[in-house]
Design a protein around this motif. Structure first.
Motif, PDB file in Angstrom:
ATOM      1  N   LYS B  75     101.815  33.223 -50.158  1.00 37.55           N
ATOM      2  CA  LYS B  75     101.766  34.623 -49.725  1.00 37.55           C
ATOM      3  C   LYS B  75     102.375  35.517 -50.790  1.00 37.55           C
ATOM      4  O   LYS B  75     102.862  35.042 -51.822  1.00 37.55           O
ATOM      5  N   LEU B 282      98.795  42.507 -47.970  1.00 38.44           N
ATOM      6  CA  LEU B 282      98.009  41.447 -48.619  1.00 38.44           C
ATOM      7  C   LEU B 282      97.976  40.194 -47.755  1.00 38.44           C
ATOM      8  O   LEU B 282      99.015  39.719 -47.292  1.00 38.44           O
ATOM      9  N   MET B 283      96.785  39.641 -47.576  1.00 42.46           N
ATOM     10  CA  MET B 283      96.660  38.415 -46.806  1.00 42.46           C
ATOM     11  C   MET B 283      96.984  37.221 -47.722  1.00 42.46           C
ATOM     12  O   MET B 283      96.918  37.333 -48.953  1.00 42.46           O
ATOM     13  N   PRO B 284      97.328  36.087 -47.124  1.00 40.02           N
ATOM     14  CA  PRO B 284      97.700  34.926 -47.937  1.00 40.02           C
ATOM     15  C   PRO B 284      96.530  34.399 -48.781  1.00 40.02           C
ATOM     16  O   PRO B 284      95.373  34.745 -48.544  1.00 40.02           O
ATOM     17  N   VAL B 285      96.886  33.551 -49.735  1.00 41.12           N
ATOM     18  CA  VAL B 285      95.885  32.872 -50.569  1.00 41.12           C
ATOM     19  C   VAL B 285      95.844  31.422 -50.117  1.00 41.12           C
ATOM     20  O   VAL B 285      96.890  30.786 -49.969  1.00 41.12           O
ATOM     21  N   GLU B 286      94.643  30.907 -49.903  1.00 43.83           N
ATOM     22  CA  GLU B 286      94.488  29.510 -49.533  1.00 43.83           C
ATOM     23  C   GLU B 286      93.671  28.834 -50.632  1.00 43.83           C
ATOM     24  O   GLU B 286      92.590  29.321 -50.982  1.00 43.83           O
TER      25      GLU B 286
END
Lengths: 96, 481
Positions: B75, B282-286
């Motif tokens: 995140k 900001l949304m998380p990075v997967e």
């Protein structure tokens, strides 16, 4: 509600670049205490088995491709500057 | 008492992307002030950040090249502070969930001599995270001026474990890290442009002990040599303080490369309190396996792996490989040349010596060179086949570098072909022998050096185009009759 003992009001004021009078410290300390009490209600929620998250929605990877787009003109960029010099923003002298 | 140093480096590397980290205005260096801004860069009200997919690809590539573990999910956090180089009053960074953890950088320490490979070590990494760069302050009389062109440029922070032991190791670490970044197309790492910046945490402890001493952060190490010199100076300074019974203060010091000295920056009244919290914008990075595999497929061979391969596969000496390998373009040039002519050692010599010399003299890059692998391979074949002699080949090289002509064409145009007409060579040798009976007698009487007396006349007759080795053989054969 009086100001909690562990509230570091001077530290917080300093971080926020605020200089408070004794009277203001007393008043804001009390108000911050009330807010903390209110937020503390959340501690009563049972979160057993709930995974910690920074977001409520299961949305990930919101991005754009690395393709540049036009930005602002120098004139527009500096439009809100209280003072400008050599196409730059003038700020009080800072030296770290 | 003897002291040993414990050093950890924090290296900031600007990613080579076309647009900024959280907005699509172009990223760049050397443009007029405040021409690379948009409402997000200036943090105008109502703006929202959008991640740059290209920057994520590049940090993942860096992580894979350095053997890091890539986070499945991570995140973004806000690092809060007031400073005019950051108009939002916070920097978007990664606090407790960096994209990469662990990994290491293979380094080479200076060898006992220039032509001997030094010891290799692996420097462990703690983490690599992604954040955004800040604007640039220009200090003038009575004010500071802010240029936001750099603000928002994707910036990777690479943190090493405190396992570096000397200024030389720090130098080797930065050199190796920079080479890997350039190989991967991740960053150009030009320190003069601020694309690679380094802070060092340095402490000392009694040699052989395990604890950590009070650390001093050294800033402003803005060239790789300054990193080495600054760290060496700081180790000396701390050792002198310790030996004189003093106490090393925890502080940040500013290194001045011109004077070779550092001075304490005004100590903060309190420790930094950045109040990190997750960025709600900001949304998380997967990162899944498919994404990682796609990036892995674009990862180049690591420089030191390539160097070992050049030495083993082609038998090219260490000194030549250490010139060829750090430059990916040059090493590709070499491999192509070796493939075309089948003589890797000769190819390596021409490229590491003659090509680099000419490029340097002409002040041009390899990519601008009129000489390609086919030219060098052609030249190697001409020499190897005895068509031209090595002196003539040097001349051919300089000519083809200047004009871009094929080596065969240069040889033809300048008439540099070696004399390969054996009948003619035999006639010249026979004449030289016939006109010098005294040396013939000396030679036959066992005086080996008498042979040299015939060589001058033969070379003169051949106008320098005879192969000395063949002349020698021919003379011996005729004299043996």
């Amino acid at each position: 509600m009086p100001q909690p003992n562990d509230l570091k009001l001077d530290h917080i004021a300093n971080l926020a670049r605020l200089s408070l009078t004794a009277e203001e410290k007393e008043r804001f300390g009390r108000q911050l205490g009330d807010m903390l009490d209110y937020v503390a209600l959340l501690n009563e929620v049972d979160v057993e088995g709930v995974e910690p998250t920074a977001h409520a929605f299961p949305v990930v990877n919101v991005w754009a491709q690395d393709v540049p787009e036009p930005g602002l003109s120098v004139e527009d960029a500096l439009r809100n500057a209280p003072e400008r010099r050599d196409n730059m923003f003038v700020v009080p002298k800072v030296v770290e | 008492m003897n002291y040993e140093a414990v050093i950890g480096l924090e290296v900031h590397v600007q990613l080579k992307t076309r647009s900024k980290m959280f907005t699509r205005v172009a990223a760049g260096f050397g443009l007029p002030e405040n021409t690379l801004t948009d409402p997000v860069v200036l943090a105008l009200p109502g703006t929202l950040p959008v991640m740059n997919k290209g920057a994520l690809d590049k940090i993942i590539k860096a992580g894979l090249l350095l053997g890091c573990e890539i986070a499945a999910v991570c995140k973004w956090d806000r690092k809060n502070y007031f400073y005019p180089d950051s108009p939002k009053n916070y920097q978007i960074s990664q606090y407790d969930q960096p994209l990469c953890r662990g990994g290491c950088v293979e380094i080479e320490l200076p060898g006992p001599a220039r032509n001997v490979m030094g010891e290799h070590k692996r420097i462990a990494l703690t983490r690599i995270h992604l954040e955004e760069d800040v604007g640039k302050l220009n200090h003038v009389e009575g004010a500071s001026l802010v240029d936001f062109n750099r603000a928002g440029t994707p910036l990777m922070e690479i943190v090493s474990e405190p396992v570096i032991r000397s200024a030389d190791e720090a130098f080797a670490y930065l050199t190796a890290l920079k080479t890997v970044m350039i190989y991967g197309g991740i960053s150009d790492c030009d320190m003069e442009k601020g694309q690679l910046r380094c802070d060092a945490n340095i402490s000392i402890r009694p040699a052989g002990t395990a604890g950590l001493g009070t650390k001093v952060e050294l800033k402003n190490l803005n060239s790789i040599s300054f990193v080495r010199d600054g760290i060496a100076q700081e180790i000396r300074r701390q050792t002198a303080v310790a030996l004189s019974g003093g106490t090393i203060e925890q502080e940040t010091r500013d290194y001045d490369g011109q004077t070779g000295l550092s001075q304490s920056l005004r100590s903060k009244e309190m420790a930094h309190d950045y109040r990190y919290f997750p960025d709600p914008d900001l949304m998380p990075v997967e990162v899944d396996e498919a994404w990682k595999s796609a990036i892995r497929a674009t990862c180049p061979e690591l420089p030191f792996d390539k160097q070992r391969r050049f030495m083993e596969q082609y038998g090219v000496p260490y000194t030549i490989t250490s010139v060829l390998v750090p430059d990916r373009g040059l090493s590709d040039f070499f491999e192509e040349t070796a493939r075309l002519c089948g003589k890797p050692q000769a190819a390596g010599n021409w490229i590491a010596n003659d090509l680099l010399r000419e490029l340097g003299a002409a002040k041009i890059e390899l990519s601008q060179s009129k000489v390609g692998p086919a030219h060098v391979a052609g030249l190697v074949r001409l020499v190897d086949g005895g068509v031209i002699l090595s002196n003539a080949a040097k001349e051919v090289f300089v000519d083809m570098f200047r004009t871009g002509e094929a080596p065969e064409a240069v040889v033809e145009r300048k008439g540099l072909k070696a004399e390969t007409n054996l009948d003619e060579l035999e006639r010249w040798c026979a004449e030289a022998i016939a006109s010098n009976p005294k040396s013939v007698a000396d030679y036959k009487g066992g005086k080996e050096s008498a042979l040299n007396a015939f060589k001058g006349p033969v070379m003169r007759a051949a106008k320098g185009k005879a192969d000395p080795k063949r002349v020698d053989e021919m003379l011996r054969r005729l004299l043996a009759r």
